[in-house]
Design a protein around this motif. Structure first.
Motif, PDB file in Angstrom:
ATOM      1  N   ALA A   1      17.346  -8.515   8.371  1.00 58.02           N
ATOM      2  CA  ALA A   1      16.205  -8.788   9.241  1.00 58.02           C
ATOM      3  C   ALA A   1      15.522 -10.089   8.848  1.00 58.02           C
ATOM      4  N   LYS A   2      15.064 -10.812   9.869  1.00 58.74           N
ATOM      5  CA  LYS A   2      14.167 -11.931   9.623  1.00 58.74           C
ATOM      6  C   LYS A   2      12.788 -11.306   9.436  1.00 58.74           C
ATOM      7  N   SER A   3      12.191 -11.521   8.293  1.00 58.46           N
ATOM      8  CA  SER A   3      10.904 -10.871   8.041  1.00 58.46           C
ATOM      9  C   SER A   3      10.019 -11.717   7.141  1.00 58.46           C
ATOM     10  N   LEU A   4       8.737 -11.483   7.302  1.00 54.70           N
ATOM     11  CA  LEU A   4       7.709 -12.062   6.450  1.00 54.70           C
ATOM     12  C   LEU A   4       6.913 -10.898   5.890  1.00 54.70           C
ATOM     13  N   LEU A   5       6.615 -10.934   4.605  1.00 55.32           N
ATOM     14  CA  LEU A   5       5.852  -9.864   3.975  1.00 55.32           C
ATOM     15  C   LEU A   5       4.558 -10.420   3.410  1.00 55.32           C
ATOM     16  N   PHE A   6       3.446  -9.840   3.827  1.00 51.67           N
ATOM     17  CA  PHE A   6       2.164 -10.113   3.196  1.00 51.67           C
ATOM     18  C   PHE A   6       1.819  -8.854   2.410  1.00 51.67           C
ATOM     19  N   SER A   7       1.810  -8.981   1.098  1.00 50.67           N
ATOM     20  CA  SER A   7       1.571  -7.827   0.241  1.00 50.67           C
ATOM     21  C   SER A   7       0.179  -7.920  -0.373  1.00 50.67           C
TER      22      SER A   7
ATOM     23  N   MET B   1       0.837  -1.212   0.000  1.00 46.42           N
ATOM     24  CA  MET B   1       0.000   0.000   0.000  1.00 46.42           C
ATOM     25  C   MET B   1       0.866   1.253   0.000  1.00 46.42           C
ATOM     26  N   SER B   2       1.602   1.512  -0.937  1.00 46.65           N
ATOM     27  CA  SER B   2       1.859   0.797  -2.168  1.00 46.65           C
ATOM     28  C   SER B   2       3.117  -0.062  -2.027  1.00 46.65           C
ATOM     29  N   TRP B   3       3.383  -0.861  -3.060  1.00 43.91           N
ATOM     30  CA  TRP B   3       4.595  -1.675  -2.986  1.00 43.91           C
ATOM     31  C   TRP B   3       5.832  -0.781  -2.985  1.00 43.91           C
ATOM     32  N   GLU B   4       5.699   0.416  -3.536  1.00 41.64           N
ATOM     33  CA  GLU B   4       6.817   1.363  -3.524  1.00 41.64           C
ATOM     34  C   GLU B   4       7.206   1.712  -2.081  1.00 41.64           C
ATOM     35  N   SER B   5       6.219   1.996  -1.240  1.00 41.64           N
ATOM     36  CA  SER B   5       6.543   2.330   0.150  1.00 41.64           C
ATOM     37  C   SER B   5       6.971   1.087   0.918  1.00 41.64           C
ATOM     38  N   SER B   6       6.400  -0.068   0.593  1.00 43.78           N
ATOM     39  CA  SER B   6       6.799  -1.312   1.260  1.00 43.78           C
ATOM     40  C   SER B   6       8.268  -1.621   0.995  1.00 43.78           C
ATOM     41  N   ALA B   7       8.719  -1.353  -0.218  1.00 38.74           N
ATOM     42  CA  ALA B   7      10.127  -1.575  -0.563  1.00 38.74           C
ATOM     43  C   ALA B   7      11.028  -0.685   0.296  1.00 38.74           C
ATOM     44  N   LEU B   8      10.581   0.539   0.563  1.00 33.43           N
ATOM     45  CA  LEU B   8      11.364   1.439   1.428  1.00 33.43           C
ATOM     46  C   LEU B   8      11.422   0.915   2.858  1.00 33.43           C
ATOM     47  N   TYR B   9      10.287   0.445   3.373  1.00 31.79           N
ATOM     48  CA  TYR B   9      10.281  -0.137   4.715  1.00 31.79           C
ATOM     49  C   TYR B   9      11.293  -1.273   4.792  1.00 31.79           C
ATOM     50  N   TYR B  10      11.229  -2.184   3.823  1.00 32.09           N
ATOM     51  CA  TYR B  10      12.121  -3.342   3.787  1.00 32.09           C
ATOM     52  C   TYR B  10      13.583  -2.899   3.761  1.00 32.09           C
ATOM     53  N   GLN B  11      13.861  -1.919   2.922  1.00 31.90           N
ATOM     54  CA  GLN B  11      15.223  -1.408   2.789  1.00 31.90           C
ATOM     55  C   GLN B  11      15.698  -0.753   4.082  1.00 31.90           C
ATOM     56  N   ILE B  12      14.882   0.091   4.665  1.00 31.40           N
ATOM     57  CA  ILE B  12      15.257   0.806   5.894  1.00 31.40           C
ATOM     58  C   ILE B  12      15.454  -0.170   7.057  1.00 31.40           C
ATOM     59  N   ILE B  13      14.558  -1.136   7.183  1.00 33.27           N
ATOM     60  CA  ILE B  13      14.679  -2.131   8.251  1.00 33.27           C
ATOM     61  C   ILE B  13      15.988  -2.899   8.108  1.00 33.27           C
ATOM     62  N   ASN B  14      16.274  -3.365   6.910  1.00 27.68           N
ATOM     63  CA  ASN B  14      17.482  -4.165   6.708  1.00 27.68           C
ATOM     64  C   ASN B  14      18.756  -3.348   6.849  1.00 27.68           C
ATOM     65  N   ARG B  15      18.735  -2.101   6.408  1.00 27.19           N
ATOM     66  CA  ARG B  15      19.914  -1.243   6.620  1.00 27.19           C
ATOM     67  C   ARG B  15      20.141  -1.012   8.114  1.00 27.19           C
ATOM     68  N   GLY B  16      19.050  -0.816   8.846  1.00 26.25           N
ATOM     69  CA  GLY B  16      19.170  -0.629  10.292  1.00 26.25           C
ATOM     70  C   GLY B  16      19.747  -1.853  10.988  1.00 26.25           C
ATOM     71  N   ILE B  17      19.309  -3.035  10.601  1.00 30.31           N
ATOM     72  CA  ILE B  17      19.842  -4.274  11.176  1.00 30.31           C
ATOM     73  C   ILE B  17      21.327  -4.406  10.848  1.00 30.31           C
ATOM     74  N   GLN B  18      21.674  -4.112   9.597  1.00 30.89           N
ATOM     75  CA  GLN B  18      23.075  -4.228   9.189  1.00 30.89           C
ATOM     76  C   GLN B  18      23.953  -3.225   9.947  1.00 30.89           C
ATOM     77  N   GLU B  19      23.453  -2.009  10.141  1.00 29.02           N
ATOM     78  CA  GLU B  19      24.217  -1.013  10.908  1.00 29.02           C
ATOM     79  C   GLU B  19      24.403  -1.456  12.350  1.00 29.02           C
ATOM     80  N   LYS B  20      23.347  -2.023  12.924  1.00 27.23           N
ATOM     81  CA  LYS B  20      23.392  -2.416  14.332  1.00 27.23           C
ATOM     82  C   LYS B  20      24.249  -3.662  14.549  1.00 27.23           C
ATOM     83  N   LEU B  21      24.105  -4.659  13.670  1.00 25.96           N
ATOM     84  CA  LEU B  21      24.775  -5.936  13.879  1.00 25.96           C
ATOM     85  C   LEU B  21      26.038  -6.114  13.034  1.00 25.96           C
TER      86      LEU B  21
END
Length: 178
Positions: free
Chosen positions: A36-42, A10-30
């Motif tokens: 990130a371990k994640s499941l996506l229902f689109s 809603m939209s997939w464009e914003s979902s892609a940003l969420y996914y990217q930001i979450i994974n960048r944050g995990i990579q920065e932290k760890l």
């Protein structure tokens, strides 16, 4: 590491940003090559957008709860909704799953309070800007006042979101309006 359940599309464009930001944050932290371990229902945003326009929020609630329940059943430890507008139905999600729901207003409010800010501007769809589900939660739960653009500006912003941003279009004219 916990598994994040993402309700997206809603939209997939914003979902892609969420996914990217979450994974960048995990990579920065760890560090290293962590992600990130994640499941996506689109969902199909076309169906959502039509129901929003028709103000069929009960049907939208059913769809979003079903998505959250599928993520819970698949093993998500908590739910994140990758859109502002559908937070209108956050209470429905919280009532119908047994795992935590991470509400975007509470997360944003923590950063706002941390920055010692008492009043913010809110941009989003007309639903998000005009209805109370965002503004009221910010004020009542976090003592943060919200201001929104005037009616003409809100209409323009709403049109840009649904006509351009959900399709990945970011024009300079629209950027100037924002």
């Amino acid at each position: 590491m916990k598994t994040i359940g993402l309700i997206g599309g809603m939209s997939w464009e914003s979902s892609a940003l969420y996914y990217q930001i979450i994974n960048r944050g995990i990579q920065e932290k760890l560090g290293g090559v962590h992600s990130a371990k994640s499941l996506l229902f689109s969902v199909d945003f076309n169906e959502i957008a039509i129901l929003q326009k028709e103000e069929k929020w009960d049907k939208l609630g059913e769809l979003i709860v079903e998505a959250a329940q599928k993520l819970e059943k698949a093993g998500a430890d908590f739910i994140v909704l990758c859109t502002n507008t559908m937070h209108k139905l956050s209470d429905e999600i919280e009532k119908n799953v047994s795992i935590p729901f991470l509400h975007i207003v509470d997360t944003a409010a923590a950063e706002i309070v941390n920055s010692n800010i008492k009043k913010i501007g809110l941009l989003g769809t007309s639903f998000t800007m005009e209805q109370g589900f965002f503004k009221d939660r910010l004020l009542n739960k976090h003592q943060i006042e919200t201001i929104i653009p005037n009616e003409k500006q809100r209409a323009a912003i709403h049109q840009i979101i649904y006509g351009e941003l959900v399709k990945g279009i970011i024009s300079n004219d629209s950027r100037n309006i924002f």
